[in-house]
Motif scaffolding. Structure first.
Motif, short mmCIF file in Angstrom:
data_model
loop_
_atom_site.label_atom_id
_atom_site.label_comp_id
_atom_site.label_asym_id
_atom_site.label_seq_id
_atom_site.Cartn_x
_atom_site.Cartn_y
_atom_site.Cartn_z
N ILE A 89 0.85 -1.19 0.00
CA ILE A 89 0.00 0.00 0.00
C ILE A 89 0.88 1.24 0.00
CG2 ILE A 89 -1.89 -1.14 1.23
CD1 ILE A 89 -0.89 0.30 3.78
N ASN A 90 0.27 2.40 -0.23
CA ASN A 90 1.04 3.64 -0.14
C ASN A 90 0.93 4.25 1.25
OD1 ASN A 90 -1.27 5.40 0.04
ND2 ASN A 90 -1.50 5.30 -2.19
N ALA A 91 1.74 5.26 1.49
CA ALA A 91 1.84 5.84 2.83
C ALA A 91 0.67 6.74 3.18
CB ALA A 91 3.16 6.60 2.98
N ASN A 92 -0.24 6.98 2.23
CA ASN A 92 -1.45 7.75 2.52
C ASN A 92 -2.60 6.87 3.00
OD1 ASN A 92 -0.64 10.42 1.93
ND2 ASN A 92 -0.79 10.01 -0.27
N ALA A 93 -2.43 5.56 2.93
CA ALA A 93 -3.51 4.65 3.32
C ALA A 93 -3.79 4.76 4.81
CB ALA A 93 -3.14 3.22 2.95
N SER A 94 -5.01 4.50 5.17
CA SER A 94 -5.38 4.47 6.58
C SER A 94 -5.06 3.09 7.15
CB SER A 94 -6.88 4.75 6.74
OG SER A 94 -7.64 3.69 6.19
N ALA A 95 -5.09 3.00 8.47
CA ALA A 95 -4.86 1.71 9.10
C ALA A 95 -5.95 0.71 8.69
CB ALA A 95 -4.83 1.88 10.62
N GLU A 96 -7.17 1.20 8.53
CA GLU A 96 -8.27 0.31 8.11
C GLU A 96 -8.03 -0.21 6.70
OE1 GLU A 96 -11.75 -0.71 5.83
OE2 GLU A 96 -10.75 1.25 5.65
N GLN A 97 -7.55 0.66 5.81
CA GLN A 97 -7.24 0.22 4.44
C GLN A 97 -6.07 -0.76 4.43
OE1 GLN A 97 -6.75 4.20 2.79
NE2 GLN A 97 -8.58 3.91 1.51
N ALA A 98 -5.09 -0.52 5.28
CA ALA A 98 -3.97 -1.45 5.37
C ALA A 98 -4.46 -2.84 5.76
CB ALA A 98 -2.95 -0.94 6.40
N GLN A 99 -5.37 -2.90 6.72
CA GLN A 99 -5.89 -4.20 7.14
C GLN A 99 -6.71 -4.85 6.03
OE1 GLN A 99 -5.03 -5.61 10.25
NE2 GLN A 99 -5.75 -7.37 9.05
N ARG A 100 -7.45 -4.07 5.27
CA ARG A 100 -8.21 -4.62 4.13
C ARG A 100 -7.26 -5.26 3.12
NH1 ARG A 100 -11.43 0.01 1.54
NH2 ARG A 100 -11.72 -1.61 -0.08
N ALA A 101 -6.15 -4.60 2.84
CA ALA A 101 -5.17 -5.15 1.90
C ALA A 101 -4.58 -6.45 2.43
CB ALA A 101 -4.07 -4.12 1.63
N ILE A 102 -4.24 -6.47 3.70
CA ILE A 102 -3.70 -7.68 4.32
C ILE A 102 -4.72 -8.81 4.24
CG2 ILE A 102 -2.96 -8.70 6.51
CD1 ILE A 102 -1.87 -5.85 7.22
N ASP A 103 -5.96 -8.50 4.56
CA ASP A 103 -7.01 -9.53 4.60
C ASP A 103 -7.26 -10.11 3.20
OD1 ASP A 103 -7.27 -9.10 7.30
OD2 ASP A 103 -9.06 -7.84 7.13
N LEU A 104 -7.25 -9.26 2.18
CA LEU A 104 -7.53 -9.75 0.83
C LEU A 104 -6.54 -10.82 0.41
CD1 LEU A 104 -9.29 -9.33 -1.78
CD2 LEU A 104 -7.40 -7.89 -2.61
N LEU A 105 -5.28 -10.62 0.75
CA LEU A 105 -4.22 -11.55 0.32
C LEU A 105 -3.85 -12.56 1.41
CD1 LEU A 105 -1.74 -9.16 -1.55
CD2 LEU A 105 -3.75 -10.34 -2.41
N ARG A 106 -4.50 -12.45 2.57
CA ARG A 106 -4.04 -13.24 3.72
C ARG A 106 -2.52 -13.08 3.82
NH1 ARG A 106 -6.89 -17.03 1.01
NH2 ARG A 106 -5.20 -18.57 1.03
#
Length: 357
Positions: A123-140
């Motif tokens: 992710i980029n450095a503008n992402a929120s913590a919630e968006q970071a978790q969404r990215a992690i969850d999508l790819l496990r």
């Protein structure tokens, strides 16, 4: 629009790789040859461990793409290559998914085709913590990459122009997620001061992402109507320079940017990297010759890296950091200007020689 930009990036990166002169500052790093240093091949391991992470090999496929139909196919093939060779695999920037969930499959394929591999979400450095978790969850995902790219954004016609929030945002994301966080540059390098700042923010690993491979200032300038940022082509610190600058910075570092062959992998490990990432060179192989050729290339690199360790007497990738090196040319001048002692690199054996009676 995002999908078109991703396709443009792939096309321009591949063109740049094909036209690359072939030289970078890794050519200014030489191993001192010791004719009796060799060991037995069965005693060599490629396993590397850092920041609580264990990889069966120190090579990884670094962030490339995703977000369009074409880049989804590329990600599928990269995942197959990672699965067949055991290398870790990073997604491209998942900003497209965070803005448009309909393109999730172009990223999720990285895990679908590589269910047991080590996968990093990006992710980029503008992402929120919630968006970071969404990215992690999508790819496990097993780890999170946060990319920083002020130079690319500056030249990108539709890029960001505000960067002051990146430091506090990186700290928030790092505190919020439960996987290791790796901050990477996209080809302009992380300086000693930057790596220390990342350490203080709680980041576990820095991917130095130095100059020498794909030049995103050049790519984005190629997308500009007037191509008026040509003077920024070649901006940044080389990967070799970053490795030298980041010695004793307090967190493990990964090396990416301009890795052309197994010798560059060994050089990067000898300069202190815990792992070595490749993007552009592997992309070129995949696009020109297909996934079978990429699998063969990665397999050959790993075999030859083990051969180099055998020749140099390094039982593990970490032991390459005991091998003696000399520096030349502009890289040596960089070290002088930055106050980096180079003589100890050429005299490492003295640190392990037993005292004489």
């Amino acid at each position: 629009m995002i999908g078109q930009r991703k396709d443009d990036h792939v096309r321009l990166a591949a063109e740049q790789q094909r036209a690359h002169s072939g030289r970078n500052q890794f050519d200014e790093v030489s191993f001192i040859h010791h004719a009796l240093a060799g060991i037995d091949r069965p005693d060599v391991s490629l396993t590397t461990t850092f920041a609580g992470i264990s990889w069966q090999v120190p090579l990884y496929v670094n962030a490339m793409t995703g977000g369009s139909t074409g880049t989804g196919i590329i990600n599928r093939d990269l995942a197959i290559a990672a699965r067949e060779t055991g290398v870790a695999l990073a997604s491209g920037s998942m900003s497209a998914y965070l803005k448009d969930p309909s393109c999730a499959g172009t990223f999720r394929v990285l895990r679908d085709e590589n269910p047991d591999g080590f996968v990093l979400a990006n992710i980029n450095a503008n992402a929120s913590a919630e968006q970071a978790q969404r990215a992690i969850d999508l790819l496990r995902a097993d780890a999170l990459q946060i990319h920083v790219n002020t130079v690319q954004e500056t030249v990108m016609p539709e890029g960001d122009r505000s960067f002051s929030a990146w430091v506090p945002q990186i700290e928030k994301i790092t505190a919020a997620v439960d996987v290791p966080v790796i901050v990477k540059e996209v080809g302009f390098g992380l300086s000693r001061q930057t790596v220390r700042t990342l350490r203080d923010l709680g980041v576990q690993v820095a991917d130095l992402g130095g100059r020498g491979g794909t030049d995103f200032a050049r790519i984005e300038n190629g997308r500009r109507e007037l191509s008026d940022y040509a003077y920024l082509h070649g901006w940044g610190l080389s990967t070799a320079a970053c490795l030298l600058d980041a010695q004793d910075a307090g967190i493990p570092v990964l090396a990416s940017g301009g890795i052309r062959n197994p010798l560059d992998v060994a050089r990067a490990l000898a300069l202190g990297a815990s792992g070595v990432g490749v993007s552009g060179g592997f992309l070129r192989t995949l696009l020109d010759d297909g996934v079978a050729a990429l699998i063969a290339q990665i397999s050959t690199w790993l075999d030859q890296l083990a051969a180099l360790q055998t020749m140099l007497g390094a039982r593990t990738p970490a032991e390459l950091a005991r091998c003696e090196l000399t520096l030349h040319g502009e890289l040596r001048s960089f070290c002088i200007d930055r106050g980096i002692e180079t003589r100890p690199l050429a005299q490492r054996s003295r640190a392990v020689e037993p005292p004489t009676s």
